[in-house]
Write a protein that holds these residues in place. Structure first.
Motif, PDB file in Angstrom:
ATOM      1  N   TYR A  57       0.832  -1.206   0.000  1.00 37.38           N
ATOM      2  CA  TYR A  57       0.000   0.000   0.000  1.00 37.38           C
ATOM      3  C   TYR A  57       0.867   1.256   0.000  1.00 37.38           C
ATOM      4  O   TYR A  57       0.636   2.184  -0.783  1.00 37.38           O
ATOM      5  N   ASP A  58       1.875   1.281   0.875  1.00 36.08           N
ATOM      6  CA  ASP A  58       2.747   2.455   0.961  1.00 36.08           C
ATOM      7  C   ASP A  58       3.506   2.691  -0.344  1.00 36.08           C
ATOM      8  O   ASP A  58       3.641   3.826  -0.795  1.00 36.08           O
ATOM      9  N   VAL A  60       2.727   1.714  -3.496  1.00 35.39           N
ATOM     10  CA  VAL A  60       1.836   2.155  -4.578  1.00 35.39           C
ATOM     11  C   VAL A  60       1.349   3.575  -4.308  1.00 35.39           C
ATOM     12  O   VAL A  60       1.315   4.412  -5.212  1.00 35.39           O
ATOM     13  N   ASN A  61       0.999   3.874  -3.083  1.00 35.49           N
ATOM     14  CA  ASN A  61       0.547   5.215  -2.723  1.00 35.49           C
ATOM     15  C   ASN A  61       1.653   6.246  -2.970  1.00 35.49           C
ATOM     16  O   ASN A  61       1.394   7.323  -3.514  1.00 35.49           O
ATOM     17  N   TYR A  62       2.885   5.912  -2.600  1.00 44.19           N
ATOM     18  CA  TYR A  62       4.005   6.820  -2.829  1.00 44.19           C
ATOM     19  C   TYR A  62       4.195   7.072  -4.326  1.00 44.19           C
ATOM     20  O   TYR A  62       4.400   8.206  -4.755  1.00 44.19           O
ATOM     21  N   VAL A  64       1.999   6.854  -6.711  1.00 49.60           N
ATOM     22  CA  VAL A  64       0.894   7.658  -7.228  1.00 49.60           C
ATOM     23  C   VAL A  64       1.046   9.109  -6.789  1.00 49.60           C
ATOM     24  O   VAL A  64       0.884  10.039  -7.595  1.00 49.60           O
ATOM     25  N   GLN A  65       1.370   9.342  -5.519  1.00 52.43           N
ATOM     26  CA  GLN A  65       1.510  10.706  -5.008  1.00 52.43           C
ATOM     27  C   GLN A  65       2.651  11.462  -5.690  1.00 52.43           C
ATOM     28  O   GLN A  65       2.544  12.658  -5.941  1.00 52.43           O
ATOM     29  N   ARG A  66       3.738  10.776  -5.993  1.00 50.73           N
ATOM     30  CA  ARG A  66       4.902  11.401  -6.645  1.00 50.73           C
ATOM     31  C   ARG A  66       4.783  11.400  -8.167  1.00 50.73           C
ATOM     32  O   ARG A  66       5.707  11.771  -8.856  1.00 50.73           O
ATOM     33  N   LYS A  67       3.642  10.947  -8.665  1.00 53.02           N
ATOM     34  CA  LYS A  67       3.351  10.893 -10.101  1.00 53.02           C
ATOM     35  C   LYS A  67       4.353  10.021 -10.861  1.00 53.02           C
ATOM     36  O   LYS A  67       4.648  10.253 -12.027  1.00 53.02           O
ATOM     37  N   TYR A  69       3.632   6.774 -10.976  1.00 51.07           N
ATOM     38  CA  TYR A  69       2.658   5.838 -11.542  1.00 51.07           C
ATOM     39  C   TYR A  69       1.343   6.588 -11.679  1.00 51.07           C
ATOM     40  O   TYR A  69       0.631   6.818 -10.717  1.00 51.07           O
ATOM     41  N   LEU A  97      -4.943  -4.932  -8.388  1.00 54.70           N
ATOM     42  CA  LEU A  97      -5.155  -3.495  -8.518  1.00 54.70           C
ATOM     43  C   LEU A  97      -6.382  -3.253  -9.383  1.00 54.70           C
ATOM     44  O   LEU A  97      -6.522  -3.834 -10.458  1.00 54.70           O
TER      45      LEU A  97
END
Length: 148
Positions: A57-58, A60-62, A64-67, A69, A97
């Motif tokens: 989770y961390d 994938v979230n990182y 996505v947040q940092r663009k 992915y 996913l």
């Protein structure tokens, strides 16, 4: 005859003492210790599994947040994100996913491939599978479960 009588008396006393030992609290104490150790082992295994899930989770979230992915069909980036996690966490078997507002999803699974140089050794690989229309072209037959 006296030696035989003394031997029988000592053997009888030992048998009675052994019976009292197994009927007493020692068996209950052994069972309690065994249950406590099993509970600790199960707790440690569950913590490892939840730790692996939180790591995914961390990561994938990182990304996505940092663009890093941002395109759901960027299979290469998904492999870059998940490959180290599958290598680091033996408890991790699969990651699914799905995307809001999209009509497709994909799965990343640990798959074992036979090593051609060492036939008795299998090596883990990351297998991506998708239900998107281009899955056969981009991931091949193993990556497209609906192709079979």
């Amino acid at each position: 005859a006296l030696i035989l009588l003394v031997w029988c008396l000592i053997a009888s006393l030992l048998l009675v003492a052994a019976k009292l030992t197994y009927e007493g609290s020692s068996v209950d104490n052994a069972r309690a210790r065994y249950a406590a150790v099993c509970a600790q082992r199960a707790g440690a295994e569950a913590a490892g599994i939840f730790g692996a899930a939180l790591s995914v989770y961390d990561a994938v979230n990182y990304a996505v947040q940092r663009k890093l992915y941002f395109e759901p069909l960027d299979y290469g980036m998904v492999k870059q994100i998940l490959s180290p996690l599958f290598a680091a966490h033996g408890a991790l078997r699969a990651v699914d996913l799905a995307f809001m507002g999209r009509n497709f999803s994909f799965s990343a699974r640990r798959h074992w491939r036979t090593n051609t140089t060492h036939p008795n050794y299998s090596e883990p690989i990351l297998l991506l599978q998708s239900n998107f229309s281009d899955c056969f072209d981009r991931l091949g037959e193993p990556g497209c479960p609906s192709a079979g």
